[in-house]
Motif scaffolding. Structure first.
Motif, PDB file in Angstrom:
ATOM      1  N   ALA A  26      44.235  36.442  48.792  1.00 34.75           N
ATOM      2  CA  ALA A  26      45.487  35.688  48.881  1.00 34.75           C
ATOM      3  C   ALA A  26      45.407  34.311  48.233  1.00 34.75           C
ATOM      4  N   VAL A  27      44.216  33.785  47.978  1.00 26.45           N
ATOM      5  CA  VAL A  27      44.106  32.464  47.350  1.00 26.45           C
ATOM      6  C   VAL A  27      44.184  32.555  45.829  1.00 26.45           C
ATOM      7  N   PHE A  28      44.165  33.776  45.280  1.00 17.53           N
ATOM      8  CA  PHE A  28      44.245  33.965  43.834  1.00 17.53           C
ATOM      9  C   PHE A  28      45.672  34.294  43.410  1.00 17.53           C
ATOM     10  N   SER A  29      46.073  33.738  42.263  1.00 22.68           N
ATOM     11  CA  SER A  29      47.373  34.071  41.696  1.00 22.68           C
ATOM     12  C   SER A  29      47.296  35.472  41.091  1.00 22.68           C
ATOM     13  N   ASP A  30      48.437  35.974  40.685  1.00 27.58           N
ATOM     14  CA  ASP A  30      48.491  37.255  39.990  1.00 27.58           C
ATOM     15  C   ASP A  30      49.234  37.021  38.685  1.00 27.58           C
ATOM     16  N   PRO A  31      48.539  36.995  37.555  1.00 29.89           N
ATOM     17  CA  PRO A  31      47.145  37.343  37.338  1.00 29.89           C
ATOM     18  C   PRO A  31      46.208  36.168  37.603  1.00 29.89           C
ATOM     19  N   ALA A  32      44.935  36.500  37.730  1.00 28.32           N
ATOM     20  CA  ALA A  32      43.866  35.507  37.872  1.00 28.32           C
ATOM     21  C   ALA A  32      42.643  36.048  37.154  1.00 28.32           C
ATOM     22  N   THR A  33      41.699  35.159  36.886  1.00 29.73           N
ATOM     23  CA  THR A  33      40.459  35.547  36.220  1.00 29.73           C
ATOM     24  C   THR A  33      39.285  34.919  36.961  1.00 29.73           C
ATOM     25  N   VAL A  34      38.245  35.718  37.186  1.00 32.47           N
ATOM     26  CA  VAL A  34      37.001  35.225  37.764  1.00 32.47           C
ATOM     27  C   VAL A  34      35.886  35.563  36.782  1.00 32.47           C
ATOM     28  N   PHE A  35      35.051  34.567  36.460  1.00 28.80           N
ATOM     29  CA  PHE A  35      33.873  34.787  35.625  1.00 28.80           C
ATOM     30  C   PHE A  35      32.645  34.451  36.462  1.00 28.80           C
ATOM     31  N   ASP A  36      31.774  35.439  36.664  1.00 26.75           N
ATOM     32  CA  ASP A  36      30.575  35.264  37.487  1.00 26.75           C
ATOM     33  C   ASP A  36      29.518  36.253  37.025  1.00 26.75           C
ATOM     34  N   THR A  93      43.949  25.773  38.991  1.00 27.91           N
ATOM     35  CA  THR A  93      44.891  26.131  40.053  1.00 27.91           C
ATOM     36  C   THR A  93      46.327  25.842  39.618  1.00 27.91           C
ATOM     37  N   LYS A  94      47.234  26.525  40.273  1.00 30.62           N
ATOM     38  CA  LYS A  94      48.662  26.281  40.083  1.00 30.62           C
ATOM     39  C   LYS A  94      49.360  26.694  41.369  1.00 30.62           C
ATOM     40  N   ASP A  95      50.224  25.823  41.877  1.00 33.63           N
ATOM     41  CA  ASP A  95      50.998  26.124  43.085  1.00 33.63           C
ATOM     42  C   ASP A  95      50.103  26.546  44.253  1.00 33.63           C
ATOM     43  N   ASP A  96      49.005  25.825  44.451  1.00 34.64           N
ATOM     44  CA  ASP A  96      48.062  26.076  45.546  1.00 34.64           C
ATOM     45  C   ASP A  96      47.392  27.450  45.486  1.00 34.64           C
ATOM     46  N   LEU A  97      47.328  28.030  44.279  1.00 36.02           N
ATOM     47  CA  LEU A  97      46.625  29.292  44.071  1.00 36.02           C
ATOM     48  C   LEU A  97      45.619  29.114  42.942  1.00 36.02           C
ATOM     49  N   ILE A  98      44.553  29.889  42.989  1.00 40.06           N
ATOM     50  CA  ILE A  98      43.528  29.858  41.943  1.00 40.06           C
ATOM     51  C   ILE A  98      43.952  30.772  40.811  1.00 40.06           C
ATOM     52  N   THR A  99      44.018  30.218  39.603  1.00 38.38           N
ATOM     53  CA  THR A  99      44.352  31.035  38.431  1.00 38.38           C
ATOM     54  C   THR A  99      43.100  31.443  37.664  1.00 38.38           C
ATOM     55  N   ASP A 100      42.090  30.583  37.678  1.00 38.67           N
ATOM     56  CA  ASP A 100      40.828  30.862  37.001  1.00 38.67           C
ATOM     57  C   ASP A 100      39.683  30.268  37.813  1.00 38.67           C
ATOM     58  N   LEU A 101      38.591  31.023  37.877  1.00 35.37           N
ATOM     59  CA  LEU A 101      37.393  30.568  38.570  1.00 35.37           C
ATOM     60  C   LEU A 101      36.190  30.997  37.748  1.00 35.37           C
ATOM     61  N   SER A 102      35.318  30.035  37.468  1.00 35.02           N
ATOM     62  CA  SER A 102      34.068  30.311  36.768  1.00 35.02           C
ATOM     63  C   SER A 102      32.926  29.799  37.631  1.00 35.02           C
ATOM     64  N   ILE A 103      31.901  30.617  37.810  1.00 35.40           N
ATOM     65  CA  ILE A 103      30.782  30.262  38.688  1.00 35.40           C
ATOM     66  C   ILE A 103      29.486  30.334  37.883  1.00 35.40           C
ATOM     67  N   GLU A 104      28.660  29.295  38.054  1.00 33.17           N
ATOM     68  CA  GLU A 104      27.357  29.258  37.389  1.00 33.17           C
ATOM     69  C   GLU A 104      26.355  28.572  38.290  1.00 33.17           C
ATOM     70  N   ALA A 105      25.089  28.807  38.032  1.00 37.49           N
ATOM     71  CA  ALA A 105      24.044  28.110  38.782  1.00 37.49           C
ATOM     72  C   ALA A 105      24.113  26.639  38.425  1.00 37.49           C
TER      73      ALA A 105
END
Length: 106
Positions: A26-36, A93-105
């Motif tokens: 629910a915290v992600f927008s539609d569409p959203a992208t996660v890179f991990d 983020t946009k409108d209190d939602l995550i649109t893109d998330l990238s995770i790295e060490a």
């Protein structure tokens, strides 16, 4: 010292630490992208699978260390080799939602 996070990121951390798949979705927008882990997840089904395999199953607990310019540095502890590790989460983020998330060490 308390770290103040934008609402979307605060909701992400809270849902992740509660190990709640539906709240995380629910915290992600539609569409959203996660890179991990070298992979990109774009559909709701892919993001759900990423949430399940990378956050829920290893019972990750995220503890924020710092936040600046949409980049959260946090300790991630859970049931995985080398735990705990420090990660950098970069959010869009946009409108209190995550649109893109990238995770790295970190």
């Amino acid at each position: 010292m308390s770290i103040i996070l934008p609402k979307a990121i605060e909701n992400f951390v809270a849902a992740a630490n509660a190990h709640d798949t539906e709240a995380l979705l629910a915290v992600f927008s539609d569409p959203a992208t996660v890179f991990d882990d070298g992979k990109t997840y774009t559909s709701g089904a892919e993001i759900r699978e990423w949430i399940q395999s990378h956050l829920i199953e290893p019972k990750i607990v995220t503890t924020p260390i710092s936040f600046e310019n949409n980049r959260l540095v946090a300790s991630g502890a859970g049931q995985f080799p080398g735990s705990p590790l420090t990660f950098a989460f970069t959010f869009a983020t946009k409108d209190d939602l995550i649109t893109d998330l990238s995770i790295e060490a970190a």
